[in-house]
Scaffold this active site. Structure first.
Site, PDB file in Angstrom:
ATOM      1  N   ALA A 261     -15.666  -6.128 -16.100  1.00  0.00           N
ATOM      2  CA  ALA A 261     -14.275  -5.733 -15.843  1.00  0.00           C
ATOM      3  C   ALA A 261     -13.637  -6.756 -14.922  1.00  0.00           C
ATOM      4  O   ALA A 261     -14.324  -7.626 -14.366  1.00  0.00           O
ATOM      5  CB  ALA A 261     -14.228  -4.359 -15.196  1.00  0.00           C
ATOM      6  N   LYS A 262     -12.356  -6.677 -14.753  1.00  0.00           N
ATOM      7  CA  LYS A 262     -11.664  -7.481 -13.743  1.00  0.00           C
ATOM      8  C   LYS A 262     -10.302  -6.870 -13.488  1.00  0.00           C
ATOM      9  O   LYS A 262      -9.760  -6.175 -14.349  1.00  0.00           O
ATOM     10  CB  LYS A 262     -11.484  -8.927 -14.231  1.00  0.00           C
ATOM     11  N   GLY A 263      -9.764  -7.169 -12.311  1.00  0.00           N
ATOM     12  CA  GLY A 263      -8.426  -6.689 -11.999  1.00  0.00           C
ATOM     13  C   GLY A 263      -7.651  -7.786 -11.300  1.00  0.00           C
ATOM     14  O   GLY A 263      -8.239  -8.742 -10.775  1.00  0.00           O
TER      15      GLY A 263
END
Ligand code: NAD
Length: 424
Positions: A113-115
């Site tokens: 994931a990443k944000g």
């Protein structure tokens, strides 16, 4: 906290195009089932949010943020949150995909994931930063959680930001949930050894690569681009190993000293000036010149796309160790390979961070904390195992280390997919 800088215009496509091209190359090499290939080319879910914040002057500013889950077949998704003015959805998608492969390469039971939030955190006051972080965290609340998706620091974010996210999540649950983020301060369930873990892993693979190529570690000349959470500890760790750090740069400028920069004096200058630029223990040079100095190892530890097909022919190094995510474009990769430069890829080289983040999550879930020596020793074991495995595969399959690492990652994710089957 560090931040800022503008992504160089590479003219070689976005980070997402690079990530897809790396996956496509590997799919061809391993003859990946085209159905699965299609699944892996798409992020599982994407959330884009608006975070309206009351600024100190009474006005309201709206910040755009993203959270992307690329894949969760091997476990809950994991990945940092970036605060940077150049954040784009495509960049976050790429970083999420790389996280999927990275966790699989390290054998850690997570997906990717990443944000990111489009913001220069240096321009915000502490109060504005806290309000923005809490609002962004509230907006992505449906996606995160210790069994679901566990954020961590990345460029422009730090322990304090993680503590605010942990608190925001906990307030909404009604009880403390330390396992919702990693990279937290020790006082709220952080792990000993986490803050230096990424750099420790990078130092480990740097030394291993010098030894593998039969080059002396003592006085090996190293250039580091980026002097933040990853780059700054690296200067110290590599000097302890006997290396000479001859050049260091950050977004404001770079310094060079062929006899080696003093880590202590450099850190003191940065603490005072907020940048390595202007450090008197070396000569000022431009950021472009920094990467083209004659040296043994270049360690990009800042942003994507800094080694391109334009400067790759001019690099005078034998080794590139990718502490940053995605610093080398696919075009540059090909040139460096032809020129015999060993590139140790991000999904292996900087995986020490997610490895100790995993340790932190395990400790939080068990509410039982380890000593720093234990953390460092377990990190070393996992880094060593992954490094030897990837290097062995690269030599056996006659592919680059990036291809070998991606093959290992993709194969492990593919296996999980096949075992679970396609729902419904
Ligand atoms: P940071 O914000 O703490 O530091 C970033 C550094 O890069 C700063 O010194 C900044 O001045 C410099 N920089 C920014 N833009 C630049 C430019 N255009 N040219 C030169 N220097 C520039 O960030 P960090 O956490 O150290 O992350 C650095 C890289 O490492 C990122 O690619 C990140 O994704 C990757 N990474 C970080 C971790 C971690 O645990 N923090 C783990 C794995 C990978």
């Amino acid at each position: 906290m560090e931040a800022a800088g503008h992504a160089p215009r590479t003219g070689e496509g976005s980070a997402w195009e690079s990530a897809l091209s790396q996956l496509d190359q590997v799919a061809e090499i391993i003859n990946l089932d085209p159905r699965l290939h299609q699944v892996l080319r798409h992020p599982k879910r994407i959330l884009t949010v608006s975070a309206p914040i009351r600024m100190d002057d009474g006005l309201v500013r709206v910040f755009t943020g993203h959270r992307v889950h690329h894949n969760t077949s091997r476990g809950p998704s994991k990945g940092g949150i970036r605060y940077h003015p150049d954040v784009t959805l495509d960049e976050v998608k790429a970083l999420a995909m790389w996280m999927t492969w990275k966790c699989a390469v390290m054998g850690i039971p997570y997906g990717g994931a990443k944000g990111g939030v489009v913001v220069d955190p240096k321009e915000l006051s502490m109060g504005e930063l806290e309000r923005m972080t809490r609002r962004y965290a509230s907006e992505i609340l449906p996606l995160i959680g210790p069994e679901r998706d566990i954020p961590a620091p990345d460029m422009g974010t730090d322990e304090q930001v993680m503590a605010w996210i942990m608190d925001t999540y906990s307030m909404n649950q009604g009880y403390s949930v330390p396992g919702v983020v990693t990279g937290k301060p020790l006082s709220v369930g952080g792990s000993a050894g986490r803050s230096w873990a990424t750099s420790r892993g990078v130092a480990y693979v740097t030394v291993a690569t010098l030894k593998h190529l039969g080059m002396p570690v003592d006085e090996a000349r190293v250039i580091i681009q980026g002097y933040g959470k990853v780059g700054a500890p690296l200067v110290e760790l590599l000097q302890e190993q006997g290396c000479l750090i001859i050049g260091v740069g950050d977004v404001e400028g770079a310094v060079y000293n062929y006899r080696g920069l003093s880590p202590g004096a450099l850190a003191a200058h940065k603490a005072e000036a907020g940048t390595v630029a202007g450090f008197e223990g070396g000569d000022p040079i431009s950021l472009d010149q920094l990467l083209e100095l004659e040296c043994d190892v270049i360690i990009p530890a800042a942003i994507e796309g800094v080694i391109t097909s334009h400067n790759a022919p001019r690099l005078q190094t034998r080794i590139v160790v990718e502490a940053a995510n995605g610093p080398t474009t696919p075009g540059a990769d090909e040139i460096l390979h032809e020129r015999g430069v060993q590139v140790v890829p991000d999904i292996l080289a900087n995986a020490g961070g997610v490895t100790v983040s995993y340790f932190e999550w395990v400790q939080d879930l068990q509410a039982y904390f380890w000593k720093e020596e234990e953390v460092n020793e377990r990190l070393r074991e996992i880094m060593e195992e992954a490094y030897v495995r990837v290097l062995g595969m690269a030599e056996e399959m006659k592919v680059t280390m990036r291809q070998a690492a991606t093959i290992l990652g993709v194969t492990r994710v593919a296996e999980a997919h096949q075992t679970r089957g396609l729902y419904p």
